[in-house]
Design an enzyme around this catalytic site. Sequence first.
Site, PDB file in Angstrom:
ATOM      1  N   ASP A 152       0.844  -1.205   0.000  1.00  0.00           N
ATOM      2  CA  ASP A 152       0.000   0.000   0.000  1.00  0.00           C
ATOM      3  C   ASP A 152       0.878   1.254   0.000  1.00  0.00           C
ATOM      4  O   ASP A 152       0.362   2.380  -0.062  1.00  0.00           O
ATOM      5  CB  ASP A 152      -1.019  -0.004   1.147  1.00  0.00           C
ATOM      6  CG  ASP A 152      -0.389  -0.069   2.523  1.00  0.00           C
ATOM      7  OD1 ASP A 152       0.856  -0.098   2.617  1.00  0.00           O
ATOM      8  OD2 ASP A 152      -1.153  -0.089   3.520  1.00  0.00           O
ATOM      9  N   SER A 153       2.209   1.047  -0.007  1.00  0.00           N
ATOM     10  CA  SER A 153       3.128   2.154  -0.291  1.00  0.00           C
ATOM     11  C   SER A 153       2.813   2.775  -1.638  1.00  0.00           C
ATOM     12  O   SER A 153       3.248   3.891  -1.922  1.00  0.00           O
ATOM     13  CB  SER A 153       4.581   1.651  -0.273  1.00  0.00           C
ATOM     14  OG  SER A 153       4.737   0.524  -1.114  1.00  0.00           O
ATOM     15  N   ASP A 211      -0.917  -6.283  -0.282  1.00  0.00           N
ATOM     16  CA  ASP A 211      -1.167  -5.640   1.010  1.00  0.00           C
ATOM     17  C   ASP A 211      -2.660  -5.504   1.287  1.00  0.00           C
ATOM     18  O   ASP A 211      -3.439  -5.154   0.393  1.00  0.00           O
ATOM     19  CB  ASP A 211      -0.561  -4.225   0.998  1.00  0.00           C
ATOM     20  CG  ASP A 211       0.473  -4.030   2.089  1.00  0.00           C
ATOM     21  OD1 ASP A 211       0.488  -4.815   3.051  1.00  0.00           O
ATOM     22  OD2 ASP A 211       1.266  -3.089   1.956  1.00  0.00           O
ATOM     23  N   LYS A 269      -0.666  -9.491   3.033  1.00  0.00           N
ATOM     24  CA  LYS A 269       0.114  -8.957   4.161  1.00  0.00           C
ATOM     25  C   LYS A 269      -0.778  -8.091   5.042  1.00  0.00           C
ATOM     26  O   LYS A 269      -1.494  -7.226   4.532  1.00  0.00           O
ATOM     27  CB  LYS A 269       1.314  -8.145   3.668  1.00  0.00           C
ATOM     28  CG  LYS A 269       2.137  -7.549   4.814  1.00  0.00           C
ATOM     29  CD  LYS A 269       3.478  -7.010   4.357  1.00  0.00           C
ATOM     30  CE  LYS A 269       3.419  -5.657   3.735  1.00  0.00           C
ATOM     31  NZ  LYS A 269       2.832  -4.595   4.589  1.00  0.00           N
ATOM     32  N   GLU A 274      -0.970  -5.712   8.695  1.00  0.00           N
ATOM     33  CA  GLU A 274      -0.190  -4.969   9.688  1.00  0.00           C
ATOM     34  C   GLU A 274      -0.764  -5.174  11.082  1.00  0.00           C
ATOM     35  O   GLU A 274      -1.978  -5.087  11.276  1.00  0.00           O
ATOM     36  CB  GLU A 274      -0.201  -3.467   9.360  1.00  0.00           C
ATOM     37  CG  GLU A 274       0.548  -3.131   8.091  1.00  0.00           C
ATOM     38  CD  GLU A 274       0.703  -1.621   7.885  1.00  0.00           C
ATOM     39  OE1 GLU A 274       0.411  -0.840   8.807  1.00  0.00           O
ATOM     40  OE2 GLU A 274       1.115  -1.253   6.771  1.00  0.00           O
ATOM     41  N   GLU A 322       9.636  -3.887  10.375  1.00  0.00           N
ATOM     42  CA  GLU A 322      10.025  -2.580   9.815  1.00  0.00           C
ATOM     43  C   GLU A 322      10.529  -1.652  10.920  1.00  0.00           C
ATOM     44  O   GLU A 322       9.849  -1.474  11.951  1.00  0.00           O
ATOM     45  CB  GLU A 322       8.824  -1.950   9.094  1.00  0.00           C
ATOM     46  CG  GLU A 322       9.138  -0.586   8.487  1.00  0.00           C
ATOM     47  CD  GLU A 322       8.119  -0.122   7.460  1.00  0.00           C
ATOM     48  OE1 GLU A 322       7.188  -0.875   7.111  1.00  0.00           O
ATOM     49  OE2 GLU A 322       8.282   1.028   6.991  1.00  0.00           O
TER      50      GLU A 322
HETATM   51  O1  KIV Z   1       3.621  -1.060   1.604  1.00  0.00           O
HETATM   52  C1  KIV Z   1       4.789  -1.479   1.503  1.00  0.00           C
HETATM   53  O2  KIV Z   1       5.479  -1.290   0.513  1.00  0.00           O
HETATM   54  C2  KIV Z   1       5.328  -2.210   2.647  1.00  0.00           C
HETATM   55  C3  KIV Z   1       6.791  -2.538   2.630  1.00  0.00           C
HETATM   56  C4  KIV Z   1       7.585  -1.346   2.923  1.00  0.00           C
HETATM   57  C5  KIV Z   1       7.117  -3.654   3.539  1.00  0.00           C
HETATM   58  O3  KIV Z   1       4.631  -2.508   3.564  1.00  0.00           O
END
Ligand code: KIV
Length: 279
Positions: A58-59, A97, A126, A128, A195
Amino acid sequence: MAAMYASDDKPKPRPAITVPALRVAKREGRKLAMLTAYDAGFARAVDAGGVDIVLVGDSLGMVVQGQPSTLPVTVEEIVYHTQCVARGLRAALLVADMPFQTCATPERALDAASALMAQGGAAMVKVEGAGHVLDAIRFLVDRDIPVCGHLGLTPQSVNKLGGYGVQGREEAAAQRLFDDALAVEAAGAELLVLECVPGALAARISKALQIPTIGIGAGAGCDGQVLVLHDMLGLASGHRRPRFVKDFLAEGGSVVGAVKAYVAAVRAGSFPGPEHGYD
Ligand code: KIV
C-alpha cells in the site's frame, strides 16, 4: 535437430517460489530477497532480476499516487495493481497488502483477501499489526489464505504512533514486539515483515521464529530483506529518505542490473550494512 539447438541455448527458467518454499529457505539458511512492484513492466524487471517475493504494497499510495500516507489506498486499487503485477511475474511469489482497516473484523478481512487473491492473483496477503488483527490472521489461515504479518513500524498506524519512527527501543516495547511476533506466527502467518526495529531485537525475533522474517530497517539478522522499488532505484518520493534505503541503480547500471545487485547483496548478507540499521 531444431529442438536440440533450442534446448541448448535457452536458459532454464527458475522454479516458481511457493509458500512452503519460504520455510525451506529459512531452514537451509538461504536469505530471501523481496521488493515492491506496482505494474507489469517493473514486475518483469524484478522477476528477471531474481527476487523471491514481490509485494504490491500500500506504499503505492505514496510512491505511485503521491498521497501523504498509505491510509487512503483501497482494496480495489490494490486489486488493480496486483493484476498488473501478476501479468509480469514468472517465478516470484506475489504478496498483496491489505489496506487500512480491512482487518478490523475477520469477515472484512476475508472479503478483502478473497478479492486480492481471486481477482488480483496474489498468493499471500500482508496484514499490519497484532492484537485484534490476530483474529483476522487465524480466520484467513483457516480458510487457506496464506498470511504475511507486519510488525514494528506499521505505517497504517502512523497517526497513533505519531510518525514513522523506530519501534521497540525501550525494554517494555521490545518485549511487546517479541511477544507479538510469536503470536503472529502462532496465529498461522507464514512470513513476517519487521520494519524499523533495532537490529538486535529483529535478530532475536528471527532466531525465535520458525517462519522467515523480512527486514526493512531491521538489520542483517533477518531471514530476508524488502525495499520499496522506487527507493532502491533512487527515485525521490517527496518524503525524507530513510537511512535503511540504498540506491542500487548506481551500481547496477539498469533497472534489472539494480535488482540483480540488490538480490546478490541480500543473499550474501552484505545488505543491509550497519549504516542502514538502528540500535
Ligand atoms: O507497503 C509497503 O510497501 C510495505 C513494505 C515497505 C514492507 O509494507
